[in-house]
Design an enzyme around this catalytic site. Structure first.
Site, PDB file in Angstrom:
ATOM      1  N   VAL A 217       0.987  -1.109  -0.105  1.00  0.00           N
ATOM      2  CA  VAL A 217       0.152   0.094   0.149  1.00  0.00           C
ATOM      3  C   VAL A 217       0.332   1.053   0.184  1.00  0.00           C
ATOM      4  O   VAL A 217       0.459   2.193  -0.448  1.00  0.00           O
ATOM      5  CB  VAL A 217      -0.924  -0.077   1.396  1.00  0.00           C
ATOM      6  CG1 VAL A 217      -1.476   0.993   1.385  1.00  0.00           C
ATOM      7  CG2 VAL A 217      -1.876  -1.110   1.146  1.00  0.00           C
TER       8      VAL A 217
ATOM      9  N   LYS B 150     -14.137   0.233   4.332  1.00  0.00           N
ATOM     10  CA  LYS B 150     -13.626  -1.121   3.330  1.00  0.00           C
ATOM     11  C   LYS B 150     -13.810  -1.963   3.579  1.00  0.00           C
ATOM     12  O   LYS B 150     -13.815  -3.396   3.133  1.00  0.00           O
ATOM     13  CB  LYS B 150     -11.824  -0.028   4.104  1.00  0.00           C
ATOM     14  CG  LYS B 150     -10.878  -1.653   3.800  1.00  0.00           C
ATOM     15  CD  LYS B 150     -10.156  -1.691   2.094  1.00  0.00           C
ATOM     16  CE  LYS B 150      -9.252  -2.769   2.101  1.00  0.00           C
ATOM     17  NZ  LYS B 150      -7.599  -2.409   2.133  1.00  0.00           N
TER      18      LYS B 150
ATOM     19  N   PHE C  21     -15.432 -11.113  -9.754  1.00  0.00           N
ATOM     20  CA  PHE C  21     -16.012 -12.475  -8.419  1.00  0.00           C
ATOM     21  C   PHE C  21     -16.890 -12.888  -8.272  1.00  0.00           C
ATOM     22  O   PHE C  21     -17.168 -13.508  -7.220  1.00  0.00           O
ATOM     23  CB  PHE C  21     -16.198 -11.037  -6.975  1.00  0.00           C
ATOM     24  CG  PHE C  21     -14.814 -10.723  -6.502  1.00  0.00           C
ATOM     25  CD1 PHE C  21     -14.063  -9.651  -7.466  1.00  0.00           C
ATOM     26  CD2 PHE C  21     -13.574 -10.260  -6.251  1.00  0.00           C
ATOM     27  CE1 PHE C  21     -12.747  -9.558  -8.073  1.00  0.00           C
ATOM     28  CE2 PHE C  21     -12.357 -10.066  -5.700  1.00  0.00           C
ATOM     29  CZ  PHE C  21     -12.375  -9.461  -6.577  1.00  0.00           C
TER      30      PHE C  21
ATOM     31  N   GLY D 157     -13.802 -21.721  -7.471  1.00  0.00           N
ATOM     32  CA  GLY D 157     -11.924 -22.064  -7.526  1.00  0.00           C
ATOM     33  C   GLY D 157     -11.498 -22.616  -5.937  1.00  0.00           C
ATOM     34  O   GLY D 157     -12.387 -23.293  -5.374  1.00  0.00           O
TER      35      GLY D 157
ATOM     36  N   CYS E 105      -5.660  -9.590   1.965  1.00  0.00           N
ATOM     37  CA  CYS E 105      -7.068  -8.324   2.280  1.00  0.00           C
ATOM     38  C   CYS E 105      -8.012  -8.975   2.723  1.00  0.00           C
ATOM     39  O   CYS E 105      -8.465  -9.504   3.941  1.00  0.00           O
ATOM     40  CB  CYS E 105      -6.495  -7.582   1.387  1.00  0.00           C
ATOM     41  SG  CYS E 105      -5.834  -6.594   1.221  1.00  0.00           S
TER      42      CYS E 105
END
Ligand code: UDX
Length: 466
Positions: free
Chosen positions: A24, A216, A261, A265, A272
């Site tokens: 970041v 977030k 998305f 899988g 994150c």
């Protein structure tokens, strides 16, 4: 590689101190320099600092090296471990330190507290701390209190939230093409100090600090829920003999849902999504809420690995003393990062069950004693009873399957990321098990719903009429 040039005209040029040169911080530092700001980046890890000062990039992230070289030369970017130097004449600091998960999923905020206190202690005039690290709601307020206690007399401290949404492997692209810039600040007079860092044409959400902090967590939790939903649908497809690719494409084409998305899988990994999902649950719990949806996403994610292990058990009898090749240990393609990587998780779980694991990855190396890394996918497959593809690297779409089959001892291939084209391997003596694709499965064909449901008669009558 990227077109950086047309976005710099509307920023309010500022000198900023960026604390922490991880994914970041380093991305923010080089990109802010590209936007025209003067940036001093503080990194306390000696080895990392020396690497950066030599103009080298310690992580794999397209675009960073180019910008680092450019702005080390332009004089707009410098690296140091000395906060006093970095904060000389500087009143804006971006905090980009790690907030790793603790044992209960609660983020460990000690690095953030220390960084905030140190920056403020070094500041000689009023200072604005901008928190880019992912933190639970309320952290900016707490940091403001803590940091104020470390300020010199007469120095005022304001803390703002500006969460980061960069994806590894495309962080520079994401920085210059944001879906939104979120700024949480409770001091209207200081707003422009944060918003002015970015071009005025970028989409901006201006709000209070707690809301910004929660954006977030909530966004990453929603992404986790979406992936887990895709994995749940894929499981259902396997049981019913449907094709998850078609089903999820059909679902994602609904504009209200969107196709991103929704790829099934081996479960989501990385630094994150698992951490922020755990953080969302911990934060909910701290205010008496149980976050059932987020918990379900976590449960489904853990089941993905268990599902792979049972596929291997079912096809090999048992994995004990079997040789298993893993292709892909990075948590996703385009990165060398192995944090919370499903490939590493599988390797370690297999080793615990007595399997011998050999793996290949174009970039990543977990350095795990359980997983022997080799330089070539065919070397990994040599003598293997089963092969599992865990990361959707482009090169794994181009594998020579005939050659793989020849070097393998067994014929089981588990394609956990659906990169094998069924048509292309039809001639190979393989059993390929995809995710949500009923390939070469030994399932008896299921007729579902049962015909009885379609007849206006009692099931017993149907049985009698057979
Ligand atoms: C994520 C967020 O996307 C980003 O906004 C945030 O700033 C950091 O966390 P990142 O960890 O780089 O970014 O990876 P991402 O591309 O989101 O993928 C996360 C995991 O989900 C990977 O393991 C990936 O393979 C998996 N995934 C993603 C799926 O299994 N299916 C999908 O459809 C998408």
């Amino acid at each position: 590689m990227y077109d950086f040039e047309d976005t710099t005209s509307t920023v309010r040029v500022t000198t900023v101190c960026v604390v922490g040169a991880g994914y970041v911080g380093l991305t923010a530092a080089v990109c802010l320099a590209q936007l025209g700001h003067r940036v001093v980046c503080v990194e306390t890890n000696r080895e990392r600092l020396a690497t950066l000062q030599r103009g080298e990039v310690p992580i794999h992230e397209p675009g960073i090296e180019e910008l680092l070289t450019r702005h080390a030369r332009s004089g707009r970017l410098a690296f140091t471990d000395d906060l006093d130097v970095a904060m000389t004449g500087v009143s804006v600091a971006l905090l980009c330190v790690g907030t790793p998960p603790g044992p209960d999923g609660e983020p460990d905020l000690r690095q953030l507290g220390r960084a905030g206190a140190d920056v403020v202690a070094a500041a000689r005039s009023d200072v604005l701390l901008i928190v880019k690290s992912t933190v639970p709601p309320g952290s900016c307020e707490a940091l403001e209190l803590l940091a104020a206690g470390h300020a010199r007399d007469g120095v005022r401290v304001v803390v703002a939230s500006n969460p980061e949404f960069l994806r590894e492997g495309q962080a520079v692209w994401d920085f210059f093409n944001p879906d939104r810039v979120v700024v949480g600040i409770d001091e209207p007079a200081m707003q422009s100090l944060v918003t002015g860092l970015y071009p005025a044409q970028w989409p901006l959400l201006l709000c209070d600090r707690r809301s910004a902090e929660l954006v977030k967590y909530a966004a990453n939790t929603f992404l986790a829920v979406k992936i887990s939903f895709a994995n749940e649908v894929a499981q259902l497809c396997e049981a019913l003999g449907a094709d998850a690719h078609h089903v999820l494409t059909g679902v994602g084409l609904d504009a209200r849902i969107g196709g991103a998305f929704l790829s099934p899988g081996p479960g989501f990994g990385g630094s994150c999504l698992p951490k922020d999902l755990a953080g969302f649950i911990a934060v909910s719990q701290s205010v008496g809420q149980s976050a059932p949806l987020a918990r379900a996403a976590q449960t489904v994610n853990a089941q993905a690995l268990a599902g792979l292990l049972s596929k291997l058990d079912a096809s090999l009898g048992s994995v004990r003393a079997k040789r298993v090749a893993i292709l892909g240990v990075a948590f996703k393609p385009g990165t060398g990062d192995v944090r919370f990587s499903p490939g590493v998780g599988l390797g370690e779980a297999l080793a615990r069950r007595g399997a011998l694991v050999r793996a290949h990855d174009p970039l990543a190396d977990p350095g795990s004693p359980d997983v022997e890394m080799v330089a070539d996918p065919y070397e990994a497959a040599a003598g293997a009873d089963a092969l599992v593809i865990m990361t959707a690297w482009p090169e794994y779409r181009e594998l020579d399957h005939q050659r793989l089959r020849e070097v393998m001892a067994g014929h089981v291939v588990i394609d956990a990321v659906n990169v094998v084209s069924i048509g292309e391997v039809a001639h190979v003596d393989y059993d390929v098990y995809g995710v949500g694709r009923g390939l070469a499965m030994d399932f008896a064909p299921v007729l579902w719903p049962p015909l009885e449901w379609m007849l206006d008669v009692e099931p017993s009558d149907v049985a009698a009429s057979r």
